[in-house]
Scaffold this active site. Structure first.
Site, PDB file in Angstrom:
ATOM      1  N   SER A  13      -5.223  54.769  62.634  1.00 28.00           N
ATOM      2  CA  SER A  13      -6.311  53.854  62.977  1.00 28.00           C
ATOM      3  C   SER A  13      -7.224  53.689  61.783  1.00 28.00           C
ATOM      4  O   SER A  13      -7.825  54.664  61.313  1.00 28.00           O
ATOM      5  CB  SER A  13      -7.124  54.393  64.156  1.00 28.00           C
ATOM      6  N   HIS A  52      -2.959  50.537  63.132  1.00 24.99           N
ATOM      7  CA  HIS A  52      -3.740  50.336  64.362  1.00 24.99           C
ATOM      8  C   HIS A  52      -5.148  49.863  63.990  1.00 24.99           C
ATOM      9  O   HIS A  52      -5.851  50.488  63.192  1.00 24.99           O
ATOM     10  CB  HIS A  52      -3.795  51.664  65.123  1.00 24.99           C
ATOM     11  N   ASP A  70      -8.810  48.765  65.401  1.00 23.90           N
ATOM     12  CA  ASP A  70      -9.708  48.919  66.551  1.00 23.90           C
ATOM     13  C   ASP A  70     -10.835  47.905  66.515  1.00 23.90           C
ATOM     14  O   ASP A  70     -11.746  48.000  65.683  1.00 23.90           O
ATOM     15  CB  ASP A  70     -10.289  50.338  66.558  1.00 23.90           C
ATOM     16  N   MET A 125     -14.063  46.440  68.266  1.00 26.47           N
ATOM     17  CA  MET A 125     -15.098  46.844  69.232  1.00 26.47           C
ATOM     18  C   MET A 125     -16.247  45.849  69.209  1.00 26.47           C
ATOM     19  O   MET A 125     -16.598  45.345  68.138  1.00 26.47           O
ATOM     20  CB  MET A 125     -15.626  48.232  68.877  1.00 26.47           C
ATOM     21  N   HIS A 132      -6.050  46.647  68.847  1.00 28.53           N
ATOM     22  CA  HIS A 132      -6.575  47.218  70.089  1.00 28.53           C
ATOM     23  C   HIS A 132      -7.961  46.642  70.341  1.00 28.53           C
ATOM     24  O   HIS A 132      -8.916  46.977  69.641  1.00 28.53           O
ATOM     25  CB  HIS A 132      -6.640  48.752  69.918  1.00 28.53           C
ATOM     26  N   MET A 143     -11.275  46.389  72.182  1.00 31.31           N
ATOM     27  CA  MET A 143     -12.228  47.045  73.094  1.00 31.31           C
ATOM     28  C   MET A 143     -13.397  46.085  73.237  1.00 31.31           C
ATOM     29  O   MET A 143     -14.496  46.324  72.725  1.00 31.31           O
ATOM     30  CB  MET A 143     -12.632  48.411  72.510  1.00 31.31           C
ATOM     31  N   MET A 189      -5.530  55.979  76.809  1.00 30.01           N
ATOM     32  CA  MET A 189      -6.661  56.527  76.051  1.00 30.01           C
ATOM     33  C   MET A 189      -6.828  58.003  76.402  1.00 30.01           C
ATOM     34  O   MET A 189      -6.924  58.366  77.577  1.00 30.01           O
ATOM     35  CB  MET A 189      -7.955  55.779  76.393  1.00 30.01           C
ATOM     36  N   GLY A 229     -14.493  54.092  71.774  1.00 32.70           N
ATOM     37  CA  GLY A 229     -15.737  53.735  71.093  1.00 32.70           C
ATOM     38  C   GLY A 229     -15.878  54.388  69.730  1.00 32.70           C
ATOM     39  O   GLY A 229     -16.444  53.798  68.825  1.00 32.70           O
ATOM     40  N   PHE A 230     -15.348  55.592  69.596  1.00 32.59           N
ATOM     41  CA  PHE A 230     -15.556  56.327  68.347  1.00 32.59           C
ATOM     42  C   PHE A 230     -14.326  57.126  67.966  1.00 32.59           C
ATOM     43  O   PHE A 230     -13.583  57.586  68.841  1.00 32.59           O
ATOM     44  CB  PHE A 230     -16.755  57.281  68.499  1.00 32.59           C
ATOM     45  N   GLY A 231     -14.137  57.292  66.666  1.00 31.67           N
ATOM     46  CA  GLY A 231     -13.106  58.203  66.183  1.00 31.67           C
ATOM     47  C   GLY A 231     -13.612  59.632  66.249  1.00 31.67           C
ATOM     48  O   GLY A 231     -14.805  59.884  66.485  1.00 31.67           O
ATOM     49  N   GLY A 232     -12.708  60.568  66.083  1.00 22.52           N
ATOM     50  CA  GLY A 232     -13.104  61.973  65.946  1.00 22.52           C
ATOM     51  C   GLY A 232     -13.557  62.666  67.217  1.00 22.52           C
ATOM     52  O   GLY A 232     -14.214  63.706  67.148  1.00 22.52           O
ATOM     53  N   ASP A 250      -3.929  57.179  72.315  1.00 26.27           N
ATOM     54  CA  ASP A 250      -5.032  56.857  71.410  1.00 26.27           C
ATOM     55  C   ASP A 250      -6.223  57.767  71.682  1.00 26.27           C
ATOM     56  O   ASP A 250      -6.852  57.671  72.729  1.00 26.27           O
ATOM     57  CB  ASP A 250      -5.415  55.379  71.599  1.00 26.27           C
ATOM     58  N   GLY A 251      -6.502  58.629  70.697  1.00 24.10           N
ATOM     59  CA  GLY A 251      -7.693  59.476  70.763  1.00 24.10           C
ATOM     60  C   GLY A 251      -7.369  60.953  70.648  1.00 24.10           C
ATOM     61  O   GLY A 251      -6.629  61.500  71.463  1.00 24.10           O
ATOM     62  N   GLY A 252      -7.905  61.576  69.599  1.00 24.31           N
ATOM     63  CA  GLY A 252      -7.752  63.025  69.460  1.00 24.31           C
ATOM     64  C   GLY A 252      -6.333  63.495  69.202  1.00 24.31           C
ATOM     65  O   GLY A 252      -6.012  64.663  69.465  1.00 24.31           O
ATOM     66  N   GLY A 254      -6.595  58.586  63.916  1.00 28.33           N
ATOM     67  CA  GLY A 254      -7.591  58.177  62.932  1.00 28.33           C
ATOM     68  C   GLY A 254      -7.964  59.350  62.050  1.00 28.33           C
ATOM     69  O   GLY A 254      -7.446  59.505  60.934  1.00 28.33           O
ATOM     70  N   SER A 255      -8.813  60.217  62.577  1.00 26.69           N
ATOM     71  CA  SER A 255      -9.296  61.334  61.748  1.00 26.69           C
ATOM     72  C   SER A 255      -8.170  62.232  61.256  1.00 26.69           C
ATOM     73  O   SER A 255      -8.197  62.689  60.116  1.00 26.69           O
ATOM     74  CB  SER A 255     -10.370  62.145  62.477  1.00 26.69           C
TER      75      SER A 255
END
Ligand code: DX5
Ligand code: ZN
Length: 225
Positions: free
Chosen positions: A12, A37, A39, A41, A70, A72, A141, A146-149, A176-178, A198-199
């Site tokens: 991402s 990817h 994002d 928003m 993606h 959002m 999800m 809303g946020f990375g990390g 998607d996420g973590g 992402g991170s």
């Protein structure tokens, strides 16, 4: 875009250097990213704001793999043509973004893109039961968007249910996420094939030190091998 269920890594660019998107995209692809990817928003559907169609269009020439967009945002429908024009290969809308996801998925395919549907952590697998033949990708999800990390939320039971519901249909399950080398094996074992990260991909690297991106992606791949 041919369909297969091999594990794909989709970094991402939310975690990239926002002043340097072109070089960041080229760096992650050179280091082995399968998809890119993106994002989007709107500061309304989610409490954060990124970029819109003109920026996505500017990313396009740098993406040689698959541009996975993606959204959002709400509403979605007025912007579908703009993302087609921007060159999205896959356009994913949230099921929670409006009352007419069925119409939205039809419109995305009608505009020549693959259609994705994203589910927030609180939305059950059953919500897509009547959308399976209209969609090319289900994005589960594993954080509130809303946020990375953010910290990974365990959705393995939902992923398993979706995998069963999908059966032989050519529908990707994207997470998607973590996602990192600790959580990736859990979701792949449950049935996921596309891993957004992402991170976990961008941490420690830069366009001047892109080998770290490669190392980070290899660590995720090794965790699911
Ligand atoms: C979250 C975004 C994600 C995010 C993932 O709202 O949709 O794509 O960038 O970031 P990490 O991998 O850092 O959780
Ligand atoms: Zn995303």
């Amino acid at each position: 875009m041919s369909f297969d269920r091999s594990v794909k890594i989709a970094p991402s660019i939310l975690s990239a250097d926002f002043a340097n998107f072109g070089a960041e995209i080229r760096a992650i692809e050179a280091e082995g990213a399968d998809w890119v990817h993106v994002d989007v928003m709107d500061g309304h559907f989610v409490p954060n704001l990124t970029f819109g169609p003109p920026a996505v269009k500017a990313f396009r020439p740098h993406v040689k793999t698959v541009m996975d967009v993606h959204l959002m945002i709400t509403p979605v429908d007025p912007y579908i043509d703009a993302y087609a024009e921007a060159g999205a290969d896959i356009l994913t809308a949230h099921i929670e973004a409006g009352p007419h996801i069925h119409r939205t998925l039809q419109a995305i395919r009608g505009a020549g893109m693959k259609a994705g549907v994203a589910l927030n952590p609180g939305t059950p697998a059953e919500a897509v039961a009547h959308l399976l033949d209209l969609t090319d990708l289900i994005c589960v999800m594993t954080v509130n968007p809303g946020f990375g990390g953010q910290k990974f939320i365990d959705m393995t039971a939902k992923i398993r249910t979706l995998r069963q519901m999908i059966g032989d249909r050519p529908v990707h399950i994207e997470i998607d996420g973590g996602v990192d080398p600790k959580t990736a094996p859990l979701v792949v074992e449950a049935g996921a094939d596309v891993l957004v990260a992402g991170s976990a991909v961008f941490k420690g690297g830069s366009v001047d030190n892109p080998g770290v991106y490669g190392d980070n992606m290899r660590a995720i791949r090794a965790s699911v091998a």
